[in-house]
Write a protein that holds these residues in place. Structure first.
Motif, short mmCIF file in Angstrom:
data_model
loop_
_atom_site.label_atom_id
_atom_site.label_comp_id
_atom_site.label_asym_id
_atom_site.label_seq_id
_atom_site.Cartn_x
_atom_site.Cartn_y
_atom_site.Cartn_z
N GLU A 15 -30.06 27.42 29.42
CA GLU A 15 -30.22 28.36 28.31
C GLU A 15 -31.44 28.03 27.46
OE1 GLU A 15 -27.64 30.13 24.54
OE2 GLU A 15 -27.08 28.21 25.46
N THR A 16 -31.62 26.75 27.18
CA THR A 16 -32.77 26.32 26.38
C THR A 16 -34.08 26.65 27.08
OG1 THR A 16 -31.48 24.53 25.38
CG2 THR A 16 -33.89 24.35 25.30
N GLU A 17 -34.14 26.42 28.38
CA GLU A 17 -35.37 26.70 29.10
C GLU A 17 -35.65 28.19 29.16
OE1 GLU A 17 -37.62 25.74 33.36
OE2 GLU A 17 -35.68 24.79 32.87
N ILE A 18 -34.61 29.00 29.31
CA ILE A 18 -34.80 30.46 29.32
C ILE A 18 -35.40 30.92 28.00
CG2 ILE A 18 -33.60 32.68 29.32
CD1 ILE A 18 -31.65 31.53 31.35
N CYS A 19 -34.82 30.47 26.89
CA CYS A 19 -35.34 30.87 25.58
C CYS A 19 -36.75 30.34 25.36
CB CYS A 19 -34.40 30.38 24.48
SG CYS A 19 -32.77 31.17 24.49
N SER A 20 -37.00 29.11 25.82
CA SER A 20 -38.34 28.54 25.68
C SER A 20 -39.36 29.35 26.47
CB SER A 20 -38.34 27.09 26.14
OG SER A 20 -39.65 26.54 26.06
N ILE B 147 -43.62 33.40 27.23
CA ILE B 147 -44.03 34.69 27.78
C ILE B 147 -44.52 35.62 26.68
CG2 ILE B 147 -43.15 36.78 28.89
CD1 ILE B 147 -41.35 34.96 30.57
N ALA B 148 -43.85 35.61 25.52
CA ALA B 148 -44.29 36.43 24.39
C ALA B 148 -45.69 36.03 23.94
CB ALA B 148 -43.30 36.32 23.24
N LEU C 183 -48.59 28.23 32.76
CA LEU C 183 -48.15 28.98 31.60
C LEU C 183 -47.40 28.07 30.64
CD1 LEU C 183 -47.61 31.74 30.18
CD2 LEU C 183 -45.53 31.90 31.55
N ALA C 184 -46.51 27.22 31.17
CA ALA C 184 -45.75 26.32 30.32
C ALA C 184 -46.66 25.32 29.61
CB ALA C 184 -44.69 25.59 31.14
N TYR D 42 -46.86 24.71 22.75
CA TYR D 42 -46.62 24.64 21.31
C TYR D 42 -45.51 25.59 20.86
CZ TYR D 42 -49.30 28.98 21.25
OH TYR D 42 -49.75 30.25 21.48
N VAL D 43 -45.10 26.52 21.69
CA VAL D 43 -44.06 27.47 21.32
C VAL D 43 -42.71 26.77 21.33
CG1 VAL D 43 -42.93 29.64 21.92
CG2 VAL D 43 -45.37 29.38 22.28
N ASP D 44 -41.99 26.83 20.21
CA ASP D 44 -40.68 26.19 20.11
C ASP D 44 -39.67 26.88 21.02
OD1 ASP D 44 -41.62 24.42 18.21
OD2 ASP D 44 -41.14 25.76 16.53
N PRO D 45 -38.69 26.14 21.54
CA PRO D 45 -37.71 26.74 22.45
C PRO D 45 -36.96 27.91 21.84
CG PRO D 45 -37.60 24.36 22.57
CD PRO D 45 -38.52 24.68 21.43
N ASP D 46 -36.73 27.88 20.51
CA ASP D 46 -35.96 28.95 19.87
C ASP D 46 -36.84 29.87 19.03
OD1 ASP D 46 -36.63 27.14 17.95
OD2 ASP D 46 -34.67 27.09 16.99
#
Length: 440
Positions: A20-25, A30-31, A390-391, A396-400
């Motif tokens: 779940e954490t990786e999906i949200c991250s 992606i955004a 991409l990752a 720098y993008v936080d997981p949440d």
């Protein structure tokens, strides 16, 4: 079943919380990557990088080059251009704090003066609630146009460059019929052979085109292919040429009661089967009146349509208002057969004669398209990408970051819409008051 109970030959499963954490991250990454993608797309569109060899729009280029459906490509171009004047939304988007779906909704109503309040809502509300709120705002801010009481009328003339200029004013009911006809013609003109649930027809719900000229040309092409019910010369496309009707033998070719045609334009005109030619002798008298015989037979045209189905220019795909084009021009001895014929839409047919790209007949009904530099134009360019890159790029993008701060409360769309409109109105009055005070 926990990890200890798994068979020895079955790999241990990752904890569901970790997935779940990786999906949200990844959603946040992606955004952020999409924000960069749209920033580049807006610059590409502003500099008309897609117009090098007469694609119809940045959306058509994106659909061709990036493998995006035309409907999605048009929406991405719209959002990309809208975000350029919304810096706060653009920053949150680039930081991965709002998703593309939310930005797409925001750009339908946001202005530089209202984006801050809308962004606060977008950071807290789920995308579904934001869509409802935006739909309410669109309905509340829509105002009917004032009726036009001026008299109807119009005129036409050729300008100094030889272009036909139309000026018209319609009564409201007649204008509505005209716009309805334009919308239908534009739908037919831009229809492609793409089918399936992932490639819906993008024009079925489109409004009347903001640029009516292509649709009007399509309407004219449809009418001009039928037999004229009147004998007036103005009911036909008439071209005055020399005895042989070729550019070399007719240096002074011109439209009937219209401007002259240079050699390049005359070649394009001679490639159109619906043109009537008026041939003149050396001293000017008419010596022949005929209709072009370059039109393929019904059987040949049926074979051509079955083979090509649509405009054969890579990235186009239009299936309406197609022309059977002689790759080696008929006026230069090109045969009327399947090895020398290909289907082109009206816009690409004109672009070809304007020299914006080339077609080469390779034999066995195969054709090669090339740009002005001679580089081959492929039908489906290859894509490439790297999820690990991409990752790394957007680490720098936080997981949440992309997860909304929503506590589960329902949305009262009417109340929220009313509060936003009242606050925006108060803010607008405050700005006007400050402006007047500073001017005094």
């Amino acid at each position: 079943m926990n990890t200890a109970e798994l068979p020895a030959d079955q790999p241990a499963q990752r904890p569901i919380e970790e997935i779940e954490t990786e999906i949200c991250s990844l959603a946040g990454q992606i955004a952020a990557a999409t924000a960069r993608f749209l920033t580049l797309l807006a610059e590409f569109d502003a500099r008309r990088g897609w117009a090098g060899w007469q694609l119809h729009s940045a959306a058509h280029w994106l659909s061709w080059k990036a493998g995006v459906s035309l409907h999605t490509a048009r929406e991405q171009v719209r959002v990309a251009n809208a975000v350029t004047v919304l810096p706060r939304i653009a920053q949150a988007f680039a930081e991965g704090r709002v998703s593309y779906s939310k930005v797409r909704a925001l750009t339908r109503v946001a202005t530089p003066h209202t984006e801050e309040s809308l962004l606060r809502i977008a950071l807290q509300a789920p995308a579904a609630q934001l869509d409802r709120l935006v739909r309410g705002l669109v309905r509340q801010t829509r105002t009917p146009d004032d009726p036009d009481t001026d008299r109807a009328g119009g005129r036409w003339f050729y300008d100094d460059d030889g272009y036909l200029v139309l000026m018209a004013r319609f009564r409201p009911e007649d204008g509505a019929r005209f716009l309805a006809a334009l919308t239908r013609a534009e739908c037919e003109r831009t229809r492609t052979d793409a089918t399936g649930p992932d490639t819906p027809d993008p024009d079925l719900t489109a409004p009347a085109p903001s640029n009516p000229v292509p649709a009007m040309v399509a309407m004219a092409e449809t009418l001009c292919t039928a037999e004229s019910p009147v004998v007036s010369p103005s009911a036909d496309v008439l071209v005055h040429v020399g005895p042989d009707g070729t550019p070399l033998d007719a240096p002074h070719a011109h439209l009937d009661d219209g401007p002259g045609l240079d050699s390049q334009t005359l070649e394009a005109v001679l490639c159109t089967a619906s043109v009537r030619l008026i041939r003149h002798g050396r001293l000017g008298p008419t010596i022949a009146w005929d209709k072009s015989r370059r039109r393929p037979s019904r059987t040949l045209l049926r074979q051509l349509l079955i083979r090509d189905r649509c405009c054969t220019v890579p990235g186009c795909g239009r299936t309406r208002f197609l022309h059977a084009h002689h790759v080696v021009y008929y006026s230069r001895g090109g045969p009327t057969d399947l090895d020398n014929l290909t289907l082109l839409c009206g816009e690409h047919h004109r672009a070809l004669h304007d020299g914006l790209f080339t077609i080469t007949a390779d034999g066995n009904q195969k054709f090669t398209f090339a740009d002005l530099d001679g580089r081959r134009i492929d039908y489906a360019p290859l894509l490439f990408g790297d999820a690990d890159d991409l990752a790394r790029r957007y680490r720098y993008v936080d997981p949440d970051a992309v997860t909304a701060d929503w506590s589960g409360e329902p949305l009262d769309a009417s109340f929220a819409t009313d509060v936003l409109l009242r606050n925006w109105d108060l803010e607008k009055r405050r700005r006007n008051t400050d402006t007047l005070a500073s001017a005094a």
